[in-house]
Enzyme design. Structure first.
Site, PDB file in Angstrom:
ATOM      1  N   GLU A  93      26.169  -5.350 -30.671  1.00 28.34           N
ATOM      2  CA  GLU A  93      25.743  -6.761 -30.545  1.00 28.34           C
ATOM      3  C   GLU A  93      26.107  -7.294 -29.153  1.00 28.34           C
ATOM      4  O   GLU A  93      26.536  -8.432 -28.997  1.00 28.34           O
ATOM      5  CB  GLU A  93      26.414  -7.580 -31.657  1.00 28.34           C
ATOM      6  CG  GLU A  93      25.719  -8.879 -32.030  1.00 28.34           C
ATOM      7  CD  GLU A  93      24.262  -8.677 -32.454  1.00 28.34           C
ATOM      8  OE1 GLU A  93      23.409  -9.246 -31.767  1.00 28.34           O
ATOM      9  OE2 GLU A  93      23.985  -7.991 -33.444  1.00 28.34           O
TER      10      GLU A  93
HETATM   11  C1  LIG Z   1      27.899   2.389 -34.556  1.00 26.15           C
HETATM   12  C2  LIG Z   1      26.869   1.666 -33.760  1.00 26.15           C
HETATM   13  C3  LIG Z   1      25.971   0.824 -34.388  1.00 26.15           C
HETATM   14  C4  LIG Z   1      24.965   0.189 -33.653  1.00 26.15           C
HETATM   15  N1  LIG Z   1      24.035  -0.573 -34.294  1.00 26.15           N
HETATM   16  C5  LIG Z   1      22.926  -0.976 -33.601  1.00 26.15           C
HETATM   17  C6  LIG Z   1      21.816  -1.575 -34.276  1.00 26.15           C
HETATM   18  O1  LIG Z   1      21.836  -1.780 -35.484  1.00 26.15           O
HETATM   19  N2  LIG Z   1      20.706  -1.894 -33.539  1.00 26.15           N
HETATM   20  C7  LIG Z   1      20.641  -1.676 -32.195  1.00 26.15           C
HETATM   21  O2  LIG Z   1      19.623  -1.964 -31.610  1.00 26.15           O
HETATM   22  N3  LIG Z   1      21.697  -1.145 -31.522  1.00 26.15           N
HETATM   23  C8  LIG Z   1      22.830  -0.782 -32.188  1.00 26.15           C
HETATM   24  N4  LIG Z   1      23.878  -0.210 -31.533  1.00 26.15           N
HETATM   25  C9  LIG Z   1      23.798  -0.068 -30.098  1.00 26.15           C
HETATM   26  C10 LIG Z   1      24.731  -1.015 -29.347  1.00 26.15           C
HETATM   27  O3  LIG Z   1      24.307  -2.331 -29.499  1.00 26.15           O
HETATM   28  C11 LIG Z   1      24.786  -0.538 -27.890  1.00 26.15           C
HETATM   29  O4  LIG Z   1      25.496   0.689 -27.892  1.00 26.15           O
HETATM   30  C12 LIG Z   1      25.420  -1.558 -26.972  1.00 26.15           C
HETATM   31  O5  LIG Z   1      24.589  -2.677 -26.849  1.00 26.15           O
HETATM   32  C13 LIG Z   1      25.695  -1.001 -25.576  1.00 26.15           C
HETATM   33  O6  LIG Z   1      24.589  -0.310 -25.085  1.00 26.15           O
HETATM   34  P1  LIG Z   1      24.769   1.164 -24.508  1.00 26.15           P
HETATM   35  O7  LIG Z   1      25.515   1.960 -25.520  1.00 26.15           O
HETATM   36  O8  LIG Z   1      23.465   1.664 -24.068  1.00 26.15           O
HETATM   37  O9  LIG Z   1      25.730   0.986 -23.280  1.00 26.15           O
HETATM   38  P2  LIG Z   1      25.292   0.607 -21.785  1.00 26.15           P
HETATM   39  O10 LIG Z   1      24.292  -0.469 -21.779  1.00 26.15           O
HETATM   40  O11 LIG Z   1      24.977   1.851 -21.053  1.00 26.15           O
HETATM   41  O12 LIG Z   1      26.668   0.023 -21.239  1.00 26.15           O
HETATM   42  C14 LIG Z   1      27.801   0.852 -20.958  1.00 26.15           C
HETATM   43  C15 LIG Z   1      28.953  -0.026 -20.503  1.00 26.15           C
HETATM   44  O13 LIG Z   1      28.589  -0.684 -19.303  1.00 26.15           O
HETATM   45  C16 LIG Z   1      28.748  -2.073 -19.420  1.00 26.15           C
HETATM   46  N5  LIG Z   1      27.642  -2.734 -18.721  1.00 26.15           N
HETATM   47  C17 LIG Z   1      26.329  -2.503 -18.839  1.00 26.15           C
HETATM   48  N6  LIG Z   1      25.643  -3.324 -18.029  1.00 26.15           N
HETATM   49  C18 LIG Z   1      26.531  -4.071 -17.387  1.00 26.15           C
HETATM   50  C19 LIG Z   1      26.448  -5.114 -16.419  1.00 26.15           C
HETATM   51  N7  LIG Z   1      25.270  -5.545 -15.946  1.00 26.15           N
HETATM   52  N8  LIG Z   1      27.586  -5.675 -15.979  1.00 26.15           N
HETATM   53  C20 LIG Z   1      28.765  -5.254 -16.442  1.00 26.15           C
HETATM   54  N9  LIG Z   1      28.919  -4.286 -17.355  1.00 26.15           N
HETATM   55  C21 LIG Z   1      27.816  -3.707 -17.815  1.00 26.15           C
HETATM   56  C22 LIG Z   1      28.759  -2.390 -20.900  1.00 26.15           C
HETATM   57  O14 LIG Z   1      29.579  -3.504 -21.183  1.00 26.15           O
HETATM   58  C23 LIG Z   1      29.341  -1.110 -21.487  1.00 26.15           C
HETATM   59  O15 LIG Z   1      30.742  -1.205 -21.554  1.00 26.15           O
HETATM   60  C24 LIG Z   1      24.909   0.380 -32.246  1.00 26.15           C
HETATM   61  C25 LIG Z   1      25.843   1.206 -31.608  1.00 26.15           C
HETATM   62  C26 LIG Z   1      26.794   1.864 -32.347  1.00 26.15           C
HETATM   63  C27 LIG Z   1      27.743   2.792 -31.639  1.00 26.15           C
END
Ligand SMILES: Cc1cc2nc3c(=O)[nH]c(=O)nc-3n(C[C@H](O)[C@H](O)[C@H](O)COP(=O)(O)OP(=O)(O)OC[C@H]3O[C@@H](n4cnc5c(N)ncnc54)[C@H](O)[C@@H]3O)c2cc1C
Length: 592
Positions: free
Chosen positions: A435
């Site tokens: 989220e």
């Molecule tokens: C168990 C689980 C359940 C989930 N459920 C859902 C779901 O129901 N529906 C759904 O759509 N998704 C879901 N997700 C996905 C989740 O919302 C994403 O993993 C999350 O939004 C982060 O995206 P990412 O993993 O691609 O990380 P990335 O976007 O690659 O980010 C990696 C890190 O970089 C940081 N970061 C990225 N961009 C920036 C920036 N511009 N400035 C500073 N920091 C930054 C982030 O804070 C993070 O710490 C789920 C994930 C898990 C693990």
């Protein structure tokens, strides 16, 4: 097995002493008398303890299994889901027009705390459905609402939210899932979504996926994203189930916690989808429900800390180790219980003062959502929008911190799965990530929310704190222990805001290097304000002759602890913010 007793009395205190719900001019609040809310919350607590808690470890150890393309949930989940549905717990705050009970959101939130504490993974099946319900309710056409909502309100059909793809989570503008328009007005959805919570399971006979996708030829990036309703099984105009849609589960992810909830890779292969809201306005549609969804995730953070705390208290009273330094307290026993030791007390007080402050903050937030929706109150809407990243980011960071702090009370036993403390920490961890990861919440707070509507809402919050201090200036009982610390913390918050204004424009890195600290600084001020208000409410109840003296004095003492031992963290956060980006950005990427 871990214990859980719903903290109904504390919830009642927040509803009635702090928020004074039944006196608020919000439609539906006049029905929330203490007797009614107590009956509802006691019953929710029973379901949590008797039905959901026994399945928490079962879900953790069994997890979900993908068999012949269908996800099987852990033993007992199906029966428990029936209990939730038949008890009407999935429909509490839903619109009566679609079969809901129409209770205020603040009641839904209070009941949710018990369900989430007892079994977070299980509760996500209905939590995600609620999110999808809200999006369709806010953006659907009348026909869409009639078709999808009644069965989602009862959780006969559940819902999901599909944003994330393998190459994009935060930066959704990179999305590749496509939605190709068809002659009949529907779309063919193709692409892969990952990490989809409750993506598939055997608890419902249909799943209503809300999927973000791009219509070819639309604007580039995030501006070209639209939202679609994509059912697992097709539904005809009479609401009958038909053929399977082009939706399949690629796999279930192996993960650190919430094993009882299926986290799925979802493949959409020319699946039929229906536009929800306007073309290319998908993110806007998603965002209208973000305040609720993020408050719900913040709640997950403190709800895990709450159950971990209850167990830590039990253990600290039971486990005999060492003697009190001020003299033996239980000479008849081989040693004194852990709870005599000041460091154990510190740890438990940290947990207790956080959880109770977090509950007040969350329920206050829920009452702002009610006010924004039911009274169309733009100021409440602006304020909850400002608070949303703080509710989500601060409460989940701290929730995890205190779930592990509770583990520490158990010593080595906290690390051993049998005691259940590890599960609370593992389950709480995800709330900091999904989220919108917490770093991105901080970015949202400092980069967007502070300046929203010309800074009107943050100024309103500053004024709220200032006015509370001013109005209660003559209250000697509050002054030294509550008002002075709150004043100091609020000055730190304003100084940080000033730093961002003066230095953020020159170099945005100066603001964003301090954004995480600001989110925590503001979180502390919010909890400090909640505690000062709760102390005042408790004192007023005592002065009015309330006989629950022990409970009320405990509230005041717990609040004093927060103000003395937790709130001073604002000074540290300000000091860090004031150093700007220099030390943060000092290294080249190659130097890491
Ligand atoms: C168990 C689980 C359940 C989930 N459920 C859902 C779901 O129901 N529906 C759904 O759509 N998704 C879901 N997700 C996905 C989740 O919302 C994403 O993993 C999350 O939004 C982060 O995206 P990412 O993993 O691609 O990380 P990335 O976007 O690659 O980010 C990696 C890190 O970089 C940081 N970061 C990225 N961009 C920036 C920036 N511009 N400035 C500073 N920091 C930054 C982030 O804070 C993070 O710490 C789920 C994930 C898990 C693990």
């Amino acid at each position: 097995m871990p214990i859980y007793n719903s903290p109904t009395k504390d919830m009642q205190f927040v509803l009635h002493n702090l928020l004074n719900v039944s006196a608020q001019d919000v439609p539906g609040y006049d029905d929330l008398d203490a007797e009614f809310t107590s009956a509802v919350l006691e019953e929710a607590g029973k379901v949590a303890t008797d039905v959901l808690l026994p399945l928490n470890a079962v879900g953790d150890t069994e997890g979900c299994v993908l068999e012949n393309g269908i996800v099987r949930t852990p033993t007992g989940f199906d029966e428990a889901f029936k209990v939730m549905k038949e008890g009407g717990w999935t429909a509490m705050d839903c619109d009566p027009e679609y079969g809901g009970q129409g209770l205020p959101y603040v009641m839904h939130s209070a009941a949710q705390e018990s369900f989430v504490s007892a079994n977070m993974a299980f509760n996500m099946y209905q939590g995600l459905t609620h999110g999808a319900y809200s999006a369709i309710h806010a953006h659907g056409t009348d026909a869409q609402k009639q078709k999808w909502l009644p069965k989602m309100v009862t959780c006969e059909w559940t819902g999901t939210m599909n944003l994330t793809e393998p190459h994009c989570g935060t930066d959704l503008g990179l999305m590749r899932t496509k939605a190709v328009p068809q002659d009949d007005g529907s779309f063919k959805i193709s692409g892969q979504k990952i990490f989809i919570s409750a993506g598939d399971h055997d608890l419902a006979n249909n799943i209503v996926h809300l999927v973000l996708a791009k219509i070819p030829g639309g604007p580039e990036g995030i501006k070209g994203v639209s939202l679609f309703i994509v059912p697992k099984i097709m539904v005809d105009d009479e609401g009958n189930l038909g053929d399977p849609n082009g939706v399949s589960v690629g796999k279930i992810e192996e993960k650190m916690g919430i094993h009882g909830n299926s986290t799925c890779v979802m493949n959409y292969d020319e699946a039929t989808g229906y536009l929800l809201g306007e073309e290319h306005k998908g993110m806007r549609a998603m965002f209208t429900m973000m305040n609720e969804a993020r408050l719900g995730v913040g709640l997950q953070g403190y709800a895990q800390a709450q159950i971990a705390y209850q167990n830590a208290v039990f253990y600290a009273n039971d486990r005999l180790q060492g003697r009190a330094v001020t003299g033996v307290e239980y000479p008849e026993k081989a040693a004194d219980p852990l709870i005599v030791h000041p460091d154990i007390r510190r740890n438990l007080m940290d947990q207790k003062s956080f959880v109770e402050g977090a509950r007040a903050f969350t329920m206050w937030g829920a009452s702002l959502i009610d006010r924004a929706h039911k009274n169309d109150d733009k100021d409440a809407d602006g304020l909850i929008s400002l608070m949303t990243p703080v509710l989500k980011g601060f409460l989940t960071d701290k929730g995890f911190e205190y779930a592990t702090a509770a583990q520490q009370v158990y010593g080595g036993h906290g690390y051993i799965e049998e005691w259940g403390m590890s599960q609370f920490a593992r389950d709480a961890r995800i709330a900091m990530i999904y989220e919108g990861a917490n770093g991105v919440q901080a970015l949202d707070l400092v980069g967007r929310k502070l300046a929203q509507d010309g800074g009107k809402h943050v100024m309103a919050f500053f004024d709220m704190v200032k006015n509370f201090i001013k109005e209660n200036d003559g209250d000697e009982a509050l002054k030294a222990d509550f008002l002075e610390p709150l004043k100091a913390a609020s000055k730190d918050m304003q100084a940080a805001g000033m730093y961002f204004m003066q230095n953020g424009m020159k170099n945005p890195n100066n603001a964003l290097s301090g954004s995480y600290d600001f989110m925590h600084l503001m979180g502390h001020v919010c909890l400090g304000l909640m505690w000062a208000r709760m102390a005042k409410a408790a004192q007023e109840a005592l002065d009015a002759g309330d006989t629950d003296v022990d409970f009320l004095n405990t509230k005041i003492a717990t609040g004093k602890y927060y103000m003395a031992r937790q709130l001073p963290a604002t000074a540290m956060h300000l000091a860090r913010i004031n150093t700007g980006a220099d030390t943060v950005m000092a290294l080249d990427a190659a130097q890491f």
